[in-house]
Write an enzyme that holds these catalytic residues in place. Structure first.
Site, PDB file in Angstrom:
ATOM      1  N   CYS A   1      37.802   1.423  48.390  1.00  0.00           N
ATOM      2  CA  CYS A   1      36.596   2.264  48.428  1.00  0.00           C
ATOM      3  C   CYS A   1      36.268   2.695  47.006  1.00  0.00           C
ATOM      4  CB  CYS A   1      36.751   3.432  49.398  1.00  0.00           C
ATOM      5  SG  CYS A   1      38.051   4.607  48.980  1.00  0.00           S
TER       6      CYS A   1
ATOM      7  N   ASN B   1      39.338   6.168  46.359  1.00  0.00           N
ATOM      8  CA  ASN B   1      40.686   6.011  46.938  1.00  0.00           C
ATOM      9  C   ASN B   1      41.307   7.366  47.309  1.00  0.00           C
ATOM     10  OD1 ASN B   1      43.975   4.725  46.135  1.00  0.00           O
ATOM     11  ND2 ASN B   1      42.798   4.324  47.962  1.00  0.00           N
TER      12      ASN B   1
ATOM     13  N   CYS C   1      39.464   9.105  50.147  1.00  0.00           N
ATOM     14  CA  CYS C   1      38.932   9.373  51.495  1.00  0.00           C
ATOM     15  C   CYS C   1      39.048   8.139  52.404  1.00  0.00           C
ATOM     16  CB  CYS C   1      37.476   9.836  51.426  1.00  0.00           C
ATOM     17  SG  CYS C   1      37.213  11.348  50.464  1.00  0.00           S
ATOM     18  N   ARG C   2      38.109   7.217  52.299  1.00  0.00           N
ATOM     19  CA  ARG C   2      38.023   6.153  53.311  1.00  0.00           C
ATOM     20  C   ARG C   2      39.156   5.149  53.265  1.00  0.00           C
ATOM     21  NH1 ARG C   2      32.214   4.393  51.472  1.00  0.00           N
ATOM     22  NH2 ARG C   2      33.236   5.046  49.530  1.00  0.00           N
ATOM     23  N   SER C   3      39.395   4.528  52.089  1.00  0.00           N
ATOM     24  CA  SER C   3      40.436   3.478  52.088  1.00  0.00           C
ATOM     25  C   SER C   3      41.841   4.026  52.308  1.00  0.00           C
ATOM     26  CB  SER C   3      40.347   2.585  50.848  1.00  0.00           C
ATOM     27  OG  SER C   3      40.649   3.271  49.659  1.00  0.00           O
TER      28      SER C   3
ATOM     29  N   ASP D   1      30.256   7.256  53.354  1.00  0.00           N
ATOM     30  CA  ASP D   1      31.128   8.021  52.460  1.00  0.00           C
ATOM     31  C   ASP D   1      31.120   9.487  52.894  1.00  0.00           C
ATOM     32  OD1 ASP D   1      32.478   9.219  50.408  1.00  0.00           O
ATOM     33  OD2 ASP D   1      31.461   8.100  48.825  1.00  0.00           O
TER      34      ASP D   1
END
Ligand code: 4NP
Length: 168
Positions: free
Chosen positions: A19, A22, A24-26, A138
């Protein structure tokens, strides 16, 4: 839906999740996918890592809201430390799954001359309920609900990925 890229060696599969920050999402996808792979007995066959294209958060723990959603759903967010995606990852991973189109553009910019661009795919290309929009939104600028919504996407998509990885 698309297929996962073929493994580069017969020794197992290595999958990177990418993401922007690195935090939050990934990392959420990393923790959930690693958890499901272990539960499926695939931990020794499939390596998972995550990184961000930006360098702002290198070495940091994940965002506290991402950690909160993971912990609330029974996952361990504590081991994660943010790292940055570098071109070298093309030599280390069979598949590079990116969270949105911007991440895809940034990753492809770092593709080495002999790099295989087809190994860069959108994570949500494996979401069985995705519509036309294949970006994982995001959640960084929003509130806890955004992180819960992202976790739902990640749950569905990682279930599909584990099914694919169990029966390549
Ligand atoms: P992520 O979210 O890419 O899901 O980790 C973000 C985290 C940090 C920033 C942007 C997005 N940032 O601008 O610092």
């Amino acid at each position: 839906m698309v297929d996962l890229p073929a493994p580069r060696t017969p020794r197992g599969y290595a999958l990177a999740l990418v993401c922007l920050g690195n935090i939050c999402r990934s990392p959420m996808a990393h923790v959930v996918l690693a958890h499901k792979l272990a539960a499926a007995g695939l931990a020794s066959q499939v390596a998972v890592a995550s990184s961000g294209t930006g360098d702002w958060h290198i070495g940091e723990k994940m965002d506290h809201r991402a950690a909160e959603s993971l912990a609330h759903h029974g996952y361990d967010p504590t081991v994660h430390r943010a790292q940055q995606f570098v071109g070298d990852w093309f030599t280390r991973y069979d598949a590079i799954l990116v969270m949105d189109a911007g991440n895809r553009r940034d990753v492809l910019r770092l593709t080495p001359a002999d790099g295989d661009r087809e190994r860069v795919l959108l994570f949500r290309a494996f979401d069985p309920e995705a519509g036309d929009d294949l970006d994982v939104p995001d959640p960084w600028y929003g509130d806890q609900r955004g992180f819960e919504a992202v976790l739902q996407i990640i749950e569905r998509t990682t279930d599909e990925l584990v099914t694919r990885l169990a029966d390549p």
